[in-house]
Design a protein around this motif. Structure first.
Motif, PDB file in Angstrom:
ATOM      1  N   GLN A   1     -66.896  36.398-121.621  1.00  0.00           N
ATOM      2  CA  GLN A   1     -68.099  36.026-121.068  1.00  0.00           C
ATOM      3  C   GLN A   1     -69.355  36.276-121.871  1.00  0.00           C
ATOM      4  O   GLN A   1     -70.392  35.609-121.855  1.00  0.00           O
ATOM      5  CB  GLN A   1     -68.311  37.022-119.614  1.00  0.00           C
ATOM      6  CG  GLN A   1     -69.529  36.116-118.671  1.00  0.00           C
ATOM      7  CD  GLN A   1     -69.622  36.552-117.252  1.00  0.00           C
ATOM      8  OE1 GLN A   1     -68.647  37.522-116.858  1.00  0.00           O
ATOM      9  NE2 GLN A   1     -70.347  36.259-116.457  1.00  0.00           N
TER      10      GLN A   1
ATOM     11  N   ALA B   1     -69.779  33.528-124.330  1.00  0.00           N
ATOM     12  CA  ALA B   1     -69.956  31.949-123.886  1.00  0.00           C
ATOM     13  C   ALA B   1     -70.672  31.311-124.590  1.00  0.00           C
ATOM     14  O   ALA B   1     -70.725  29.972-124.524  1.00  0.00           O
ATOM     15  CB  ALA B   1     -69.918  32.244-122.473  1.00  0.00           C
TER      16      ALA B   1
ATOM     17  N   ASN C   1     -64.529  28.778-115.149  1.00  0.00           N
ATOM     18  CA  ASN C   1     -65.649  29.222-115.908  1.00  0.00           C
ATOM     19  C   ASN C   1     -65.685  30.807-114.885  1.00  0.00           C
ATOM     20  O   ASN C   1     -65.494  30.647-113.745  1.00  0.00           O
ATOM     21  CB  ASN C   1     -66.893  28.495-115.855  1.00  0.00           C
ATOM     22  CG  ASN C   1     -67.835  28.943-116.970  1.00  0.00           C
ATOM     23  OD1 ASN C   1     -67.797  29.998-117.543  1.00  0.00           O
ATOM     24  ND2 ASN C   1     -68.506  28.075-117.373  1.00  0.00           N
ATOM     25  N   TYR C   2     -66.614  31.802-115.638  1.00  0.00           N
ATOM     26  CA  TYR C   2     -66.405  32.870-114.833  1.00  0.00           C
ATOM     27  C   TYR C   2     -67.434  32.839-113.713  1.00  0.00           C
ATOM     28  O   TYR C   2     -67.258  33.681-112.762  1.00  0.00           O
ATOM     29  CB  TYR C   2     -67.042  33.989-116.039  1.00  0.00           C
ATOM     30  CG  TYR C   2     -66.271  34.107-117.460  1.00  0.00           C
ATOM     31  CD1 TYR C   2     -65.307  34.906-117.246  1.00  0.00           C
ATOM     32  CD2 TYR C   2     -66.740  33.468-118.416  1.00  0.00           C
ATOM     33  CE1 TYR C   2     -64.523  34.933-118.563  1.00  0.00           C
ATOM     34  CE2 TYR C   2     -66.060  33.507-119.571  1.00  0.00           C
ATOM     35  CZ  TYR C   2     -65.073  34.453-119.546  1.00  0.00           C
ATOM     36  OH  TYR C   2     -64.108  34.496-120.719  1.00  0.00           O
ATOM     37  N   HIS C   3     -68.457  32.140-113.606  1.00  0.00           N
ATOM     38  CA  HIS C   3     -69.429  32.095-112.526  1.00  0.00           C
ATOM     39  C   HIS C   3     -68.730  31.330-111.601  1.00  0.00           C
ATOM     40  O   HIS C   3     -69.466  31.206-110.526  1.00  0.00           O
ATOM     41  CB  HIS C   3     -70.919  31.505-113.018  1.00  0.00           C
ATOM     42  CG  HIS C   3     -70.806  30.070-113.464  1.00  0.00           C
ATOM     43  ND1 HIS C   3     -70.774  29.747-114.882  1.00  0.00           N
ATOM     44  CD2 HIS C   3     -70.709  28.932-112.833  1.00  0.00           C
ATOM     45  CE1 HIS C   3     -70.667  28.640-114.986  1.00  0.00           C
ATOM     46  NE2 HIS C   3     -70.694  28.031-113.724  1.00  0.00           N
TER      47      HIS C   3
ATOM     48  N   SER D   1     -63.516  29.617-124.248  1.00  0.00           N
ATOM     49  CA  SER D   1     -64.706  30.028-123.481  1.00  0.00           C
ATOM     50  C   SER D   1     -64.408  29.904-121.953  1.00  0.00           C
ATOM     51  O   SER D   1     -65.262  30.358-121.072  1.00  0.00           O
ATOM     52  CB  SER D   1     -66.124  29.389-123.645  1.00  0.00           C
ATOM     53  OG  SER D   1     -66.438  29.446-125.083  1.00  0.00           O
TER      54      SER D   1
END
Length: 311
Positions: free
Chosen positions: A73, A76, A138-140, A217
């Motif tokens: 993260q 990214a 994606n992380y979020h 990413s």
């Protein structure tokens, strides 16, 4: 007047002549430019709308995730940096005729073609990601993130207002990658109308690197990038076949585009071409020979056909 002052005067004259030319072209083609900008906003609304339907879940099995190491993260931003470099470089290139003597394109006409390609690709993209919503990698967008889902909007303004945070933290608009749409359309446009072979090769290499960085990413699944590669290239290929080719601005055919298509204008240009007149000034509004083929790296063109061009 010194040499530097003389050069500055020539530069300002060139900028003024080019500005006048582009303003006249914009007056003829403003509907295409405005339509392209409006469609970018609609595409943003569609991407925000699908975020309301997104539900986080287990990340799908992905070959790219298995083969490429995860950047993490905190790194990214690397893929965003590469995309920003491609985006800004292309914009600067489309405006180079205002400064440089070697004018190969008209800025307004290039952007008309670019918007046509972008709109076609984005329509396909919206249809695709509304058909099936995948859990975002994606992380979020993962479970536990406060950005993974959007609460119900309180009013219509909240839906219609696109804020930077919504662009950066969107979820659900996966297949296929919007970053790849812009990058591939830009690179293909430069590949066709640019003149520096080395820069063309670097542009393609940069897009390949960006593709790998997007996957590393975890911003998209590999399928999002793969689908973008063949969809965008096919769309641009068929649109190029349908649209009239852009005029060349070099050599004996260096005449400006027409602002009207009446028979008197056509007769006048035929007479002037036969007498060998040419020019590239803002006041000389005459149609030019239409080019059917891309501009070569050395500034030459292939397969010239006489005709009045459009966008």
């Amino acid at each position: 007047m010194g040499f530097s002052g003389f050069c500055d005067l020539k530069l300002w004259k060139r900028i003024w002549a080019e500005t006048t030319t582009e303003i006249n072209l914009l007056a003829e083609n403003w509907k295409y430019i405005l339509g392209g900008l409006i469609c970018q906003y609609i595409h943003g609304l569609a991407a925000r709308g699908v975020h309301y339907f997104h539900r986080p879940g287990p990340i799908l099995q992905d070959a790219g995730f298995f083969l490429l190491p995860e950047l993490g993260q905190d790194k990214a931003y690397v893929s965003e940096f590469v995309f920003t470099f491609i985006f800004l470089s292309f914009i600067l290139w489309t405006f180079h005729p205002f400064i440089l003597k070697s004018k190969k394109i008209y800025t307004v006409l290039i952007w008309c073609r670019v918007f046509a390609c972008l709109i076609a690709c984005q329509i396909l993209r919206v249809i695709t990601f509304y058909s099936t919503q995948l859990p975002g990698p994606n992380y979020h967008c993962r479970e536990g993130s406060k950005f993974a889902t959007l609460p119900r909007p309180d009013n219509m303004l909240e839906v219609l207002l696109i804020v930077p945070r919504g662009v950066l933290f969107g979820c659900g608009d996966l297949i296929f990658s919007s970053h790849m749409i812009f990058s591939l359309v830009f690179v293909r446009t430069y590949y066709k109308y640019g003149t520096q072979r080395f820069l063309k090769q670097c542009a393609w290499l940069t897009v390949v690197i960006q593709s790998l960085l997007i996957i590393a990413s975890r911003k998209h699944y590999t399928v999002d990038v793969v689908v973008a590669w063949y969809t965008v290239n096919l769309v641009v290929f068929f649109i190029d076949k349908k649209l009239p080719e852009l005029p060349d601005r070099s050599g004996a055919a260096a005449l400006l585009l027409p602002l009207s298509k009446d028979s008197k204008t056509k007769e006048g240009i035929s007479h002037k071409l036969l007498n060998g007149h040419s020019g590239d000034s803002a006041a000389d509004w005459r149609p030019r020979s239409q080019i059917n083929g891309k501009i070569l790296e050395d500034g030459n063109v292939v397969h010239v056909e006489d005709g009045i061009n459009g966008v």
